[in-house]
Scaffold this motif. Structure first.
Motif, short mmCIF file in Angstrom:
data_model
loop_
_atom_site.label_atom_id
_atom_site.label_comp_id
_atom_site.label_asym_id
_atom_site.label_seq_id
_atom_site.Cartn_x
_atom_site.Cartn_y
_atom_site.Cartn_z
N ARG A 166 -1.94 0.96 -14.50
CA ARG A 166 -0.56 1.22 -14.15
C ARG A 166 -0.48 2.16 -12.96
N SER A 225 -1.81 0.02 -9.80
CA SER A 225 -1.03 -1.11 -9.33
C SER A 225 0.23 -0.64 -8.64
N SER A 226 0.58 -1.30 -7.56
CA SER A 226 1.74 -0.91 -6.80
C SER A 226 2.27 -2.12 -6.05
N ASP A 227 3.58 -2.24 -6.01
CA ASP A 227 4.21 -3.33 -5.29
C ASP A 227 4.47 -2.96 -3.84
N ASP A 239 -3.04 -0.69 -4.21
CA ASP A 239 -3.61 0.02 -5.35
C ASP A 239 -3.96 1.46 -4.96
N TYR A 270 7.67 5.09 4.20
CA TYR A 270 7.45 5.69 2.88
C TYR A 270 7.00 7.13 3.03
N GLU A 305 4.49 10.92 -6.62
CA GLU A 305 5.34 9.75 -6.56
C GLU A 305 5.37 9.18 -5.13
N HIS A 312 7.67 7.19 -2.55
CA HIS A 312 9.08 6.89 -2.32
C HIS A 312 9.22 6.00 -1.09
N GLU A 343 13.38 2.95 -3.86
CA GLU A 343 12.30 2.62 -4.79
C GLU A 343 11.35 3.81 -4.97
N GLU A 352 7.64 4.90 -7.07
CA GLU A 352 6.48 4.51 -7.86
C GLU A 352 5.70 5.76 -8.26
N TYR A 402 2.72 8.02 -10.11
CA TYR A 402 1.32 7.87 -10.52
C TYR A 402 1.23 8.16 -12.02
#
Length: 455
Positions: free
Chosen positions: A22, A25-27, A31, A67, A115, A117, A121, A123, A125
């Motif tokens: 988890r 994985s990153s969109d 990774d 980002y 995180e 950003h 959005e 994501e 860690y």
């Protein structure tokens, strides 16, 4: 047992793998991973430290993606940290190395979160760095233990002078009352404490343990003082306290063994046999000295007879004030769960013990005395037991709020009960076993007069 440990190991490994995946994985940026260089960061309150941080493998799927990474403390009340890492600071292979300032604010646990950003959005860690903030000013625990023990022993010495040996012998010969006290302390109260702990803190075993120890520990001299003010049977109260303190040497290891199997599986909890046995022996010795003073030096004990209540109040306030004063920091951890536990445990213990006493045909005075013995909670012994357990700092400091708050609120409930009885005119001696210091003084003076009139 071997299969159980193997299964647990596989479960933990699977969970870590899931979390790792988890976190990786990153969109947005592939990774990406984070390396903190350590498993846990420990700080003192007010102390700052620079944590080496490595964010790498940042490969955006869109090269035009704008980002930044945000590094912060998960609990700003415990630790402070804030760092923004823009896209421009990363090298061509998507790596960044640097130092992050972290400052400890208040004892407890926090985490260093990372995180990613991009616009709206975010994501996070999945594996943040754990931060443990320790108290900077720590009083040697032996100070609290020894001084509290000395005050408690003075209290028992004080109470030993008012014991009636004839009635005490009757209680020992027909020990229905002490048996109720033992059943209440080592069966009813632990069951109530364990159930409340499971219900209020299902995922916090340390809080469960603290409440269980609070329910299991014998009441001590505070219950005897409350029995004096509420016209209870002081002989039964002191006898029950003494018996419970002696039996604690057997019941504590037994219960801790059972509890260890339930909460820790095959791990062990330590029992401070030296402190427990020494405290029980000192209690018996102080009571014996008090009885000898009454029998051999009646003029000395006349002062205690006349000022029993003020002396008891002063010693009780000193004992409570010392423990609370040295552990004042725990009240910053006061929550609604602690409040519910601290109120429900003594109330449930009082009602359950009173019902059991009446079912066994105990008098109203004895039922009141045994209920007080169960509901007035000890403050010192649970702290000693927790200090001897496997708890590490700052977890130990965090759970001390349970025994301290429970003991204080149990005393507050008794004071309210006493006030209601006084206002309604119910606080009177109900039978011959009830304590009345005025009658005790009169009997003592009459006994002295008979001695002086003898030829």
């Amino acid at each position: 047992m071997g299969d159980t440990k193997k299964n647990r190991g596989l479960q933990i490994l699977s969970l870590l793998l899931i979390l790792r995946l988890r976190g990786a994985s990153s969109d947005l940026a592939g990774d990406w991973l984070v390396d903190y260089g350590q498993q846990e960061l420990k700080l003192l309150e007010g102390e700052s430290e620079q944590v080496p941080l490595h964010i790498y493998n940042v490969i955006p799927k869109d090269s035009e993606l704008d980002y930044y990474f945000l590094v912060y403390s998960g609990d700003e009340g415990r630790a402070s940290s804030q760092l923004k890492i823009p896209k421009e600071d990363f090298d061509l292979v998507g790596s960044w190395r640097g130092l992050v300032d972290v400052t400890g604010l208040r004892f407890g646990y926090s985490s260093l979160e990372v995180e990613l950003h991009s616009g709206a959005e975010v994501e996070p860690y999945a594996n943040p760095l754990r931060i443990a903030v320790l108290r900077s000013r720590v009083v040697d625990e032996r100070v609290t233990t020894y001084v509290s023990a000395a005050l408690a022993l003075l209290m028992f010495l004080n109470l030993g002078t008012v014991l009636d040996m004839q009635r005490l012998a009757g209680i020992i010969c027909r020990p229905v009352g002490p048996v109720v006290g033992v059943a209440s302390r080592f069966v009813l109260m632990p069951a109530l404490g364990f159930g409340l702990g499971r219900g209020l803190w299902p995922d916090a075993w340390a809080m469960q343990l603290a409440l269980f120890y609070t329910a299991l520990a014998p009441s001590g001299g505070l219950a005897n003082v409350c029995a004096v003010f509420l016209k209870g049977n002081i002989n039964l109260s002191v006898a029950t306290t003494t018996i419970n303190c002696l039996l604690a040497l057997a019941f504590l290891p037994l219960w801790i063994l059972v509890l260890g199997r339930l909460l820790y599986e095959d791990d062990e909890l330590a029992v401070p046999f030296g402190q427990l046995s020494g405290g029980a022996a000192a209690l018996v010795a102080c009571l014996a000295i008090g009885v000898l003073l009454r029998l051999c030096v009646p003029r000395t004990t006349r002062f205690i007879f006349r000022f029993l209540k003020p002396l008891s109040v002063v010693l009780s306030l000193c004992l409570v004030g010392l423990t609370v004063g040295l552990n004042w920091f725990v009240f910053m951890e006061f929550t609604w769960q602690v409040l519910v536990a601290a109120v429900c445990l003594p109330l449930a213990g009082y009602l359950a013990t009173y019902l059991l006493s009446k079912l066994l045909c105990r008098s109203a005075t004895d039922a009141l005395t045994l209920s007080i013995e169960a509901s007035v909670l000890n403050m010192t012994m649970p702290i000693v037991l927790l200090q001897s357990s496997q708890l590490e700092q700052p977890q130990l400091d965090l759970v001390l709020v349970v025994p301290i708050a429970s003991s204080l609120l149990s005393l507050v409930l008794v004071i309210l009960f006493y006030g209601v009885r006084r206002c309604l005119g119910w606080n009177k001696r109900q039978d011959a076993d009830g304590f009345d210091h005025k009658e005790l003084i009169a009997e003592h003076e009459e006994h002295e007069g008979d001695i002086y009139q003898r030829p």
